[in-house]
Design an enzyme around this catalytic site. Structure first.
Site, PDB file in Angstrom:
ATOM      1  N   ASP A  29       0.867  -1.061  -0.161  1.00  0.00           N
ATOM      2  CA  ASP A  29      -0.041   0.002   0.010  1.00  0.00           C
ATOM      3  C   ASP A  29       0.757   1.204   0.014  1.00  0.00           C
ATOM      4  O   ASP A  29       1.972   1.399   0.666  1.00  0.00           O
ATOM      5  CB  ASP A  29      -0.975  -0.023   1.214  1.00  0.00           C
ATOM      6  CG  ASP A  29      -1.955   0.888   1.050  1.00  0.00           C
ATOM      7  OD1 ASP A  29      -1.697   2.275   0.694  1.00  0.00           O
ATOM      8  OD2 ASP A  29      -3.246   0.524   1.229  1.00  0.00           O
ATOM      9  N   ILE A  30       0.434   1.931  -1.077  1.00  0.00           N
ATOM     10  CA  ILE A  30       1.462   3.018  -0.945  1.00  0.00           C
ATOM     11  C   ILE A  30       1.268   4.360   0.133  1.00  0.00           C
ATOM     12  O   ILE A  30       2.336   5.317   0.291  1.00  0.00           O
ATOM     13  CB  ILE A  30       1.241   4.019  -2.285  1.00  0.00           C
ATOM     14  CG1 ILE A  30       2.183   4.722  -2.931  1.00  0.00           C
ATOM     15  CG2 ILE A  30      -0.215   4.920  -2.222  1.00  0.00           C
ATOM     16  CD1 ILE A  30       3.372   4.005  -3.380  1.00  0.00           C
ATOM     17  N   GLU A  88     -12.708   4.036  -1.342  1.00  0.00           N
ATOM     18  CA  GLU A  88     -11.942   4.604  -2.447  1.00  0.00           C
ATOM     19  C   GLU A  88     -11.916   4.103  -3.810  1.00  0.00           C
ATOM     20  O   GLU A  88     -11.970   4.648  -4.768  1.00  0.00           O
ATOM     21  CB  GLU A  88     -10.562   4.937  -1.876  1.00  0.00           C
ATOM     22  CG  GLU A  88      -9.789   5.893  -2.666  1.00  0.00           C
ATOM     23  CD  GLU A  88      -8.345   5.806  -1.923  1.00  0.00           C
ATOM     24  OE1 GLU A  88      -7.377   6.216  -2.842  1.00  0.00           O
ATOM     25  OE2 GLU A  88      -8.053   5.663  -0.759  1.00  0.00           O
ATOM     26  N   HIS A  93     -10.406  -5.620  -2.341  1.00  0.00           N
ATOM     27  CA  HIS A  93      -9.136  -5.866  -1.801  1.00  0.00           C
ATOM     28  C   HIS A  93      -9.111  -5.894  -0.277  1.00  0.00           C
ATOM     29  O   HIS A  93      -9.902  -5.700   0.420  1.00  0.00           O
ATOM     30  CB  HIS A  93      -7.984  -4.663  -2.067  1.00  0.00           C
ATOM     31  CG  HIS A  93      -8.746  -3.125  -1.517  1.00  0.00           C
ATOM     32  ND1 HIS A  93      -9.552  -2.758  -2.079  1.00  0.00           N
ATOM     33  CD2 HIS A  93      -8.484  -2.510  -0.607  1.00  0.00           C
ATOM     34  CE1 HIS A  93      -9.992  -1.640  -1.778  1.00  0.00           C
ATOM     35  NE2 HIS A  93      -9.323  -1.367  -0.764  1.00  0.00           N
ATOM     36  N   HIS A  95      -6.627  -5.715   3.070  1.00  0.00           N
ATOM     37  CA  HIS A  95      -5.233  -5.163   3.534  1.00  0.00           C
ATOM     38  C   HIS A  95      -4.765  -5.907   4.675  1.00  0.00           C
ATOM     39  O   HIS A  95      -5.423  -6.727   5.542  1.00  0.00           O
ATOM     40  CB  HIS A  95      -5.771  -3.790   4.580  1.00  0.00           C
ATOM     41  CG  HIS A  95      -6.330  -2.564   3.691  1.00  0.00           C
ATOM     42  ND1 HIS A  95      -5.690  -1.511   3.365  1.00  0.00           N
ATOM     43  CD2 HIS A  95      -7.747  -2.491   3.193  1.00  0.00           C
ATOM     44  CE1 HIS A  95      -6.309  -0.562   2.730  1.00  0.00           C
ATOM     45  NE2 HIS A  95      -7.468  -1.163   2.442  1.00  0.00           N
TER      46      HIS A  95
HETATM   47  P1  5GP Z   1      -9.683   1.947   0.182  1.00  0.00           P
HETATM   48  O1  5GP Z   1     -10.600   1.562  -0.652  1.00  0.00           O
HETATM   49  O2  5GP Z   1      -9.272   0.437   1.372  1.00  0.00           O
HETATM   50  O3  5GP Z   1      -9.980   2.751   1.118  1.00  0.00           O
HETATM   51  O4  5GP Z   1      -8.558   2.573  -0.180  1.00  0.00           O
HETATM   52  C1  5GP Z   1      -7.555   1.704  -1.131  1.00  0.00           C
HETATM   53  C2  5GP Z   1      -6.285   1.557  -0.468  1.00  0.00           C
HETATM   54  O5  5GP Z   1      -5.207   1.638  -1.820  1.00  0.00           O
HETATM   55  C3  5GP Z   1      -5.557   2.880   0.366  1.00  0.00           C
HETATM   56  O6  5GP Z   1      -5.191   2.179   1.484  1.00  0.00           O
HETATM   57  C4  5GP Z   1      -4.426   3.521  -0.572  1.00  0.00           C
HETATM   58  O7  5GP Z   1      -3.400   3.822   0.196  1.00  0.00           O
HETATM   59  C5  5GP Z   1      -4.126   2.383  -1.557  1.00  0.00           C
HETATM   60  N1  5GP Z   1      -3.901   2.791  -2.940  1.00  0.00           N
HETATM   61  C6  5GP Z   1      -4.612   3.764  -3.619  1.00  0.00           C
HETATM   62  N2  5GP Z   1      -3.976   3.838  -4.846  1.00  0.00           N
HETATM   63  C7  5GP Z   1      -2.853   3.292  -4.749  1.00  0.00           C
HETATM   64  C8  5GP Z   1      -1.919   3.182  -5.732  1.00  0.00           C
HETATM   65  O8  5GP Z   1      -1.677   3.953  -6.774  1.00  0.00           O
HETATM   66  N3  5GP Z   1      -0.707   2.124  -5.402  1.00  0.00           N
HETATM   67  C9  5GP Z   1      -0.697   1.647  -4.240  1.00  0.00           C
HETATM   68  N4  5GP Z   1       0.378   0.862  -4.062  1.00  0.00           N
HETATM   69  N5  5GP Z   1      -1.846   1.840  -3.220  1.00  0.00           N
HETATM   70  C10 5GP Z   1      -2.961   2.656  -3.599  1.00  0.00           C
END
Ligand code: 5GP
Length: 128
Positions: A29-30, A88, A93, A95
């Site tokens: 995760d970035i 988002e 996915h 974590h």
């Molecule tokens: P969520 O949908 O779980 O809220 O967010 C998606 C997760 O993906 C977040 O933790 C965010 O940091 C990660 N994320 C979003 N865009 C990218 C990306 O381009 N690269 C990586 N490695 N992680 C990402």
């Protein structure tokens, strides 16, 4: 339109890859909560985790298990938290987060800022 995770899987957007097989992809995760915070995604693009078909959902847990063992071994954490949350990115996915206390899995906490070298070093250790 392909999700950002599909673009990562396709190599159109760079990522710090941790593991991959025919059906799944794991990468750092970035915006990590901890060093080793990894995302596991199915290559099949489905938004909601519980809309995944049974076979893909079950296979994802087994794939994540292997990655989680590696995270625990390499980070020395007590356990690896498995978290499905977030709105988002519309691509299911998991974590995987190294955890020594429940506070380590509080998504309201400020995320770590790691250098590309740090990300690369962690990814290569987890990919061993
Ligand atoms: P969520 O949908 O779980 O809220 O967010 C998606 C997760 O993906 C977040 O933790 C965010 O940091 C990660 N994320 C979003 N865009 C990218 C990306 O381009 N690269 C990586 N490695 N992680 C990402």
């Amino acid at each position: 339109m392909a999700t950002i995770f599909s673009k990562i899987i396709a190599g159109e957007i760079p990522s710090y890859k941790v593991a991959e097989d025919e059906n799944y992809y794991a990468f750092l995760d970035i915006n990590p909560l901890a060093k080793g915070h990894t995302l596991v995604v199915p290559k099949k693009e489905v938004d909601y985790y519980y809309d995944l078909d049974d076979e893909t959902l079950a296979g994802m847990a087994i794939f994540a298990k292997r990655v989680a063992h590696k995270i625990k071994e390499q980070t020395g954490c007590k356990k690896v938290a498995t978290v499905v949350l977030g709105l988002e990115v519309p691509h299911a996915h998991i974590h995987l987060i190294p955890m020594n206390s429940e506070n380590d899995v509080d998504f309201r906490r400020e995320k770590l800022k790691l250098t590309p070298e740090e990300f690369s070093e962690i990814a290569s250790k987890l990919a061993e």
